[in-house]
Design a protein around this motif. Structure first.
Motif, PDB file in Angstrom:
ATOM      1  N   ILE A  26       5.843   4.993  -2.223  1.00  0.00           N
ATOM      2  CA  ILE A  26       4.784   4.553  -2.425  1.00  0.00           C
ATOM      3  C   ILE A  26       3.853   4.409  -1.281  1.00  0.00           C
ATOM      4  O   ILE A  26       4.572   4.460   0.025  1.00  0.00           O
ATOM      5  N   HIS A  27       2.616   3.895  -1.373  1.00  0.00           N
ATOM      6  CA  HIS A  27       1.612   3.702  -0.168  1.00  0.00           C
ATOM      7  C   HIS A  27       2.170   2.402   0.451  1.00  0.00           C
ATOM      8  O   HIS A  27       2.409   1.479   0.058  1.00  0.00           O
ATOM      9  N   VAL A  28       2.371   2.628   1.880  1.00  0.00           N
ATOM     10  CA  VAL A  28       2.698   1.308   2.567  1.00  0.00           C
ATOM     11  C   VAL A  28       1.285   1.182   3.661  1.00  0.00           C
ATOM     12  O   VAL A  28       1.351   2.073   4.448  1.00  0.00           O
ATOM     13  N   ASN A  29       0.813   0.202   3.537  1.00  0.00           N
ATOM     14  CA  ASN A  29      -0.475  -0.046   4.592  1.00  0.00           C
ATOM     15  C   ASN A  29       0.209  -0.749   5.629  1.00  0.00           C
ATOM     16  O   ASN A  29       1.364  -1.146   5.949  1.00  0.00           O
ATOM     17  N   PRO A  30      -0.735  -0.917   6.934  1.00  0.00           N
ATOM     18  CA  PRO A  30      -0.333  -1.333   7.990  1.00  0.00           C
ATOM     19  C   PRO A  30       0.358  -2.656   7.925  1.00  0.00           C
ATOM     20  O   PRO A  30       1.181  -3.072   8.909  1.00  0.00           O
ATOM     21  N   TRP A  31      -0.121  -3.575   7.011  1.00  0.00           N
ATOM     22  CA  TRP A  31       0.298  -4.861   7.025  1.00  0.00           C
ATOM     23  C   TRP A  31       2.029  -4.739   6.693  1.00  0.00           C
ATOM     24  O   TRP A  31       2.766  -5.910   6.932  1.00  0.00           O
ATOM     25  N   VAL A  32       2.417  -3.749   6.034  1.00  0.00           N
ATOM     26  CA  VAL A  32       3.749  -3.420   5.802  1.00  0.00           C
ATOM     27  C   VAL A  32       4.455  -2.699   6.805  1.00  0.00           C
ATOM     28  O   VAL A  32       5.430  -2.945   7.304  1.00  0.00           O
ATOM     29  N   ALA A  33       3.813  -1.481   7.227  1.00  0.00           N
ATOM     30  CA  ALA A  33       4.471  -0.743   8.118  1.00  0.00           C
ATOM     31  C   ALA A  33       4.740  -1.299   9.633  1.00  0.00           C
ATOM     32  O   ALA A  33       5.880  -1.015  10.197  1.00  0.00           O
ATOM     33  N   ILE A  34       3.735  -2.406  10.032  1.00  0.00           N
ATOM     34  CA  ILE A  34       4.016  -3.082  11.302  1.00  0.00           C
ATOM     35  C   ILE A  34       5.472  -3.799  11.258  1.00  0.00           C
ATOM     36  O   ILE A  34       6.316  -3.473  12.226  1.00  0.00           O
ATOM     37  N   PRO A  35       5.508  -4.667  10.200  1.00  0.00           N
ATOM     38  CA  PRO A  35       6.758  -5.506  10.308  1.00  0.00           C
ATOM     39  C   PRO A  35       7.894  -4.614  10.121  1.00  0.00           C
ATOM     40  O   PRO A  35       9.052  -4.915  10.363  1.00  0.00           O
ATOM     41  N   LEU A  36       7.739  -3.500   9.327  1.00  0.00           N
ATOM     42  CA  LEU A  36       8.818  -2.621   8.986  1.00  0.00           C
ATOM     43  C   LEU A  36       9.530  -2.042  10.113  1.00  0.00           C
ATOM     44  O   LEU A  36      10.589  -2.037  10.554  1.00  0.00           O
TER      45      LEU A  36
END
Length: 270
Positions: free
Chosen positions: A122-132
């Motif tokens: 799935i597409h993961v934007n920076p809002w998700v990539a950073i906390p991940l």
């Protein structure tokens, strides 16, 4: 007098030692706090007087949470290259095999490679990539406690609660009011779990944005002149398994995702 345009402008001034003398976990976290106006640059004891005179207290514009995100992700990827992904997998509830760490993000496989590259179905934007990425590097790996608390009761949550309600809970309630399949999508598309009799909500769903970071979404339908209500709760361990700032980021990213899903289905006003 100089000013900052992005988080990385602050980060470049620091020695990258992650000494924690400023009480932030990393120099990158301190840079983000300075850029967002939460910390003065002078809180770093390793900066010389001339640098502080030139930069302290100034940003070129009022920062938003989106500013410098791509640069932030790039720096986090560099830091990922320096950690033991096999050890991280054991700590954060993932699997390490063939040179990559695999863990579940909203029920979907997400891969992080030893060179810092990421891939997902799935597409993961920076809002998700950073906390991940922060989760992989810094999570304490505490088991889920089962104690649900609202955002405002988390450490440092009270001061950010107004923004959390405005950017996360209210937009998700708006989607739930207009998109009748929202909760079915949470269950079937994102491996959500229905739970009963929590806070007397009409609908209660548990989602796992990250393996050790469950969230509870409770929705109350309109009733006898009262409008609907929606609240999001978190396991108490999220304070050490992720932290308030990256938690806010990933929830905001999830809400954006559900807004886009509702728009694709032609929901008016979503």
């Amino acid at each position: 007098m100089s000013s900052f345009k992005t988080v990385m402008d602050v980060f470049k001034l620091l020695d990258k030692s992650n000494c924690r003398a400023c009480n932030e976990k990393t120099c990158l976290a301190f840079a983000a706090a300075v850029f967002q106006g939460k910390r003065p640059l002078s809180d770093c004891p390793r900066l010389d007087a001339e640098t502080l005179r030139q930069y302290d207290g100034f940003v070129e514009k009022k920062p938003t949470i989106s500013d410098g995100m791509d640069d932030f992700v790039a720096q986090l990827k560099k830091q990922i290259r320096q950690i033991d992904l096999a050890e991280a997998a054991r700590r954060v509830g993932g699997v390490f095999a063939n040179g990559r760490l695999t863990l579940k993000v909203m029920g979907k496989d997400f891969h992080i490679y030893s060179d810092g590259k990421m891939a997902s179905e799935i597409h993961v934007n920076p809002w998700v990539a950073i906390p991940l990425l922060i989760y992989v590097m810094e999570s304490a790996g505490l088991p889920v406690s089962g104690e649900w608390v609202p955002f405002r009761e988390l450490k440092n949550g009270a001061e950010r609660n107004g923004l959390f309600v405005q950017r996360c809970e209210q937009p998700l309630k708006k989607v739930a009011d207009t998109y009748t399949n929202l909760f079915e999508d949470m269950v079937h598309l994102f491996n959500g779990q229905r739970v009963e009799n929590l806070y007397e909500a009409d609908i209660s769903i548990v989602l796992y944005p990250l393996p050790l970071v469950p969230i509870l979404i409770c929705y109350w339908k309109p009733d006898e002149g009262l409008e609907s209500s929606l609240n999001i709760f978190f396991d108490r361990t999220v304070e050490k398994n992720l932290g308030v700032d990256p938690l806010y980021s990933i929830i905001a990213g999830i809400v954006q995702m559900f807004e886009k899903i509702s728009l694709r289905h032609g929901v008016p006003g979503a």
